[in-house]
Design a protein around this motif. Structure first.
Motif, PDB file in Angstrom:
ATOM      1  N   MET B  45       0.820  -1.207   0.000  1.00  0.00           N
ATOM      2  CA  MET B  45       0.000   0.000   0.000  1.00  0.00           C
ATOM      3  C   MET B  45       0.858   1.263   0.000  1.00  0.00           C
ATOM      4  SD  MET B  45      -3.135  -1.094   2.518  1.00  0.00           S
ATOM      5  CE  MET B  45      -4.384  -0.082   1.708  1.00  0.00           C
ATOM      6  N   TRP B  66       5.079   3.288  -2.493  1.00  0.00           N
ATOM      7  CA  TRP B  66       6.249   2.402  -2.572  1.00  0.00           C
ATOM      8  C   TRP B  66       7.064   2.678  -3.827  1.00  0.00           C
ATOM      9  CZ3 TRP B  66       9.320  -0.547   0.097  1.00  0.00           C
ATOM     10  CH2 TRP B  66       9.933  -1.690  -0.437  1.00  0.00           C
ATOM     11  N   ALA B  67       6.371   2.908  -4.930  1.00  0.00           N
ATOM     12  CA  ALA B  67       7.051   3.115  -6.211  1.00  0.00           C
ATOM     13  C   ALA B  67       7.848   4.417  -6.245  1.00  0.00           C
ATOM     14  CB  ALA B  67       6.031   3.107  -7.354  1.00  0.00           C
ATOM     15  N   TYR B 111      -1.410   8.866  -2.755  1.00  0.00           N
ATOM     16  CA  TYR B 111      -1.235   8.719  -4.203  1.00  0.00           C
ATOM     17  C   TYR B 111      -1.765   9.946  -4.933  1.00  0.00           C
ATOM     18  CZ  TYR B 111       0.483   3.926  -4.055  1.00  0.00           C
ATOM     19  OH  TYR B 111       1.259   2.814  -3.852  1.00  0.00           O
ATOM     20  N   TYR B 119      -1.713   1.608  -7.993  1.00  0.00           N
ATOM     21  CA  TYR B 119      -1.385   0.232  -8.382  1.00  0.00           C
ATOM     22  C   TYR B 119      -2.650  -0.613  -8.394  1.00  0.00           C
ATOM     23  CZ  TYR B 119      -1.891  -0.846  -3.438  1.00  0.00           C
ATOM     24  OH  TYR B 119      -2.405  -0.992  -2.155  1.00  0.00           O
TER      25      TYR B 119
END
Lengths: 121, 121
Positions: B45, B66-67, B111, B119
Motif C-alpha cells: 500500500m 512504494w514506487a 497517491y 497500483y
C-alpha cells in the motif's frame, strides 16, 4: 478472509513479522521471519517462514504465498491450508537463496508447489 | 530503478524498515518506520515515513507510495522525488490513523497528493 484483529485489509509489515504460523492440523509450524517485497511490481512476493527445529531443517526457510496466510484471531496467528507433510516436502532455502534471481526462484517454486495462482502476469 | 545493494527487485521488509529517506535537495527527511501491506490485493500500500522532529510534526507519519522510493547506494538510503515544501504540506497521520478505513484513506490521499498512478484498479 480475515487478518490481524481490527484490520480487514491493511497490516503493517512489522506486525506480521514474528507472528506464529499453524498448519491445517492446528500444529504450530513456525513463525513469519520476514516479508519479501517486489520493488518493481509493487507486489508482495511471499512471506518467509522459519520453522526452527520443528521440521529438522536447521537454517532453512520457506517461501509461502502471501495470499495463503489466513489470520486466526483465536489462535493469534496465521493458518496456512497445508498439511505437515506438504510443508515438510516443500522447497526450502537459506536466507541468501531466498533473494536469488531477484527472489523469483523461490517465489516461482513456492507458488508452483502450493498451487497458488500467481499475482504477477 | 535500483534498490538495496545487490538486489534489483526483491527486498525483505526488515531491511527496508529503518532505512533513511532523502528528498530531492539531498536532505535527510526521515526514516522508513514500516511498510503497509494489503492483505486482499497482494499489493504494497505505502511506506510509512517518520520525520522525527525535522518537519516539526511530532508523532505524525507520512504515507509514501512504494514506487516513489528509489534506492541510492551512495547515500545508503532512499530518495523520493519530492521537495521539502511538498513533504511539509503532505497529509500526515498518527500510527492509528494510517490503518483507518483499511488503510485506504491514507493510501488514496497519498497517491493523490504525490500524483502517483494507483497500483490498484
Amino acid at each position: 478472509m480475515t487478518t490481524q484483529a481490527g484490520h480487514t485489509e491493511a497490516i503493517a509489515a512489522s506486525r506480521v513479522i514474528g507472528t506464529s504460523v499453524y498448519n491445517t492440523e492446528g500444529t504450530k509450524i513456525g513463525s513469519i521471519e520476514d516479508v519479501m517485497l517486489d520493488k518493481l511490481s509493487n507486489g508482495i512476493m511471499f512471506a518467509v517462514i522459519g520453522f526452527g527445529g520443528f521440521l529438522g531443517m536447521g537454517e532453512k526457510y520457506h517461501a509461502i504465498p502471501w495470499a495463503s496466510l489466513d489470520y486466526d484471531e483465536d489462535r493469534g496467528g496465521y493458518v496456512v491450508p497445508f498439511s505437515k507433510d506438504q510443508l515438510k516436502a516443500a522447497p526450502a532455502y537459506s536466507i541468501n537463496e531466498l533473494t536469488g534471481a531477484d527472489g523469483k526462484a523461490a517465489r516461482d517454486a513456492s507458488y508452483n508447489y502450493y498451487k497458488v495462482e500467481p499475482y504477477w502476469h
